[in-house]
Design an enzyme around this catalytic site. Structure first.
Site, short mmCIF file in Angstrom:
data_model
loop_
_atom_site.label_atom_id
_atom_site.label_comp_id
_atom_site.label_asym_id
_atom_site.label_seq_id
_atom_site.Cartn_x
_atom_site.Cartn_y
_atom_site.Cartn_z
N GLU A 174 90.46 20.73 -59.93
CA GLU A 174 91.72 21.24 -60.50
C GLU A 174 92.63 21.81 -59.42
O GLU A 174 92.21 22.05 -58.29
CB GLU A 174 91.44 22.31 -61.55
CG GLU A 174 90.36 23.34 -61.21
CD GLU A 174 90.63 24.18 -59.99
OE1 GLU A 174 91.78 24.65 -59.82
OE2 GLU A 174 89.70 24.40 -59.19
N GLU A 317 89.48 22.79 -56.47
CA GLU A 317 89.95 21.42 -56.23
C GLU A 317 88.94 20.35 -56.61
O GLU A 317 89.30 19.19 -56.77
CB GLU A 317 90.32 21.20 -54.75
CG GLU A 317 91.42 22.09 -54.21
CD GLU A 317 91.76 21.78 -52.76
OE1 GLU A 317 92.76 22.34 -52.27
OE2 GLU A 317 91.05 20.96 -52.13
#
Length: 348
Positions: A174, A317
């Protein structure tokens, strides 16, 4: 029947027969029983997921979602919000943390915009934008229930597209400035703990601002009163679009019998949402690493997950999930290629 309902109804337990066959092989490898620890657990879990004694984990992908957050206006993050739009295209270019690690381990990266606060389409990024960021959860619900369901269904759709392309293992990631705030709210609600007990620094918030961040989360929970037994309600009231989409990937992978590798703290929140929608999806999760973010232990206790790595990472991430791919592949390679006592006649 909606896509979400259909997927949730089609999640089944792991195949115990395949797991038993895998265990028998593991026990006959030329080593003391159980001595490879979590490597053996991974192989048995994969056997149960794929319903096969042997399996291929070589084609792998990180699916990362990005969204902005209305609660940013409460001063809960140290960085400017436009970092989301600037950084996210780097995911597929191999320039940021998850991009570089994924390139190293031979994994692809799919980047999906579900709610970045911008009007333009981003290079290399799939456009599934629900709207330009959630509403400020400290003033009302972060999103409508319909938007929450849409975020979940986007995750399902993207995961199924990857599965059609023959990816055998999927990790989640994300991007979204301030997204540790809704994640902490989700963990607080579902785990039944006080926000001040689990609020962390996120991307580098100064410690003197932690109390303020915790109070914002507490106020949002009190104002919106999310139902801790209803994952969609929690997501709608104090969540984020990218969190819902990651939860959708978990559900989509589970229904299609594909292992899903969980990343760090934000993805733990997504995992809790998915778990509340259908608890059986937990069996398809592999926890990559022990995030350094506060609240990690609470989430993992509810999910009963034991992370593979402990690297003091808090980048997010999907970086931890990508890193764990190598451990998973090493486990599978060892399982397939290590000799058994029968093959070399060691008499055991």
């Amino acid at each position: 029947m909606s896509l979400l309902e259909n997927i949730s109804r089609n999640i089944y337990p792991l195949d115990k027969s395949s797991m038993e066959k895998a265990k028998k092989r593991l026990d006959r490898l030329i080593k003391p029983k159980g001595s490879l620890g979590k490597m053996e657990d991974i192989c048995m879990q994969l056997a149960g997921i794929y319903e096969q004694k042997e399996f291929d984990t070589s084609k792998k992908v990180i699916i990362a979602f990005a969204g902005d957050h209305g609660v940013y206006e409460e001063g809960v993050a140290p960085d400017p919000q436009d970092i989301t739009v600037l950084q996210f295209p780097n995911f597929t270019k191999g320039l940021c943390g998850v991009g570089v690690i994924s390139k190293f381990v031979g994994a692809d990266v799919v980047a999906v915009d579900v709610g970045i606060n911008c009007d333009k389409r981003l290079e290399g990024v799939l456009d599934y934008k629900i709207r330009k960021g959630t509403s400020n959860m400290a003033k009302g619900p972060a999103m409508s229930r319909e938007e929450a369901i849409r975020s979940l269904e986007i995750g399902i759709e993207v995961s199924e597209e990857c599965i059609k392309k023959d990816y055998k293992i999927i990790g989640i990631g994300e991007m979204g400035i301030a997204n540790t705030t809704p994640s902490t709210a989700i963990v607080s609600v579902i785990c039944g703990c006080k926000p001040e007990e689990i609020t962390g620094i996120g991307a580098g918030l100064k410690k003197e601002r932690l109390e303020h961040k915790a109070q914002v989360i507490k106020r949002a929970i009190e104002l919106n009163n999310p139902n801790p037994t209803d994952g969609i309600d929690v997501l709608a009231k104090v969540g984020g679009f990218e969190i819902g989409a990651m939860a959708g990937v978990i559900l989509g992978c589970s229904a299609n019998r594909i292992p899903v590798v969980i990343d760090g703290f934000i993805s733990y929140a997504a995992a809790l949402i998915a778990y509340k929608i259908n608890p059986k999806c937990k069996e398809y999760m592999i926890a990559s690493h022990m995030s350094a973010e506060q609240g990690t232990q609470k989430a993992l206790e509810i999910l009963k997950l034991s992370p593979i790595l402990n690297m003091d990472m808090r980048l997010g991430e999907g970086s931890g999930a990508a890193l764990a791919f190598n451990i998973i592949e090493a486990s599978n390679y060892t399982y397939k290629n290590m000799a058994t006592f029968d093959e070399i006649d060691m008499g055991r």
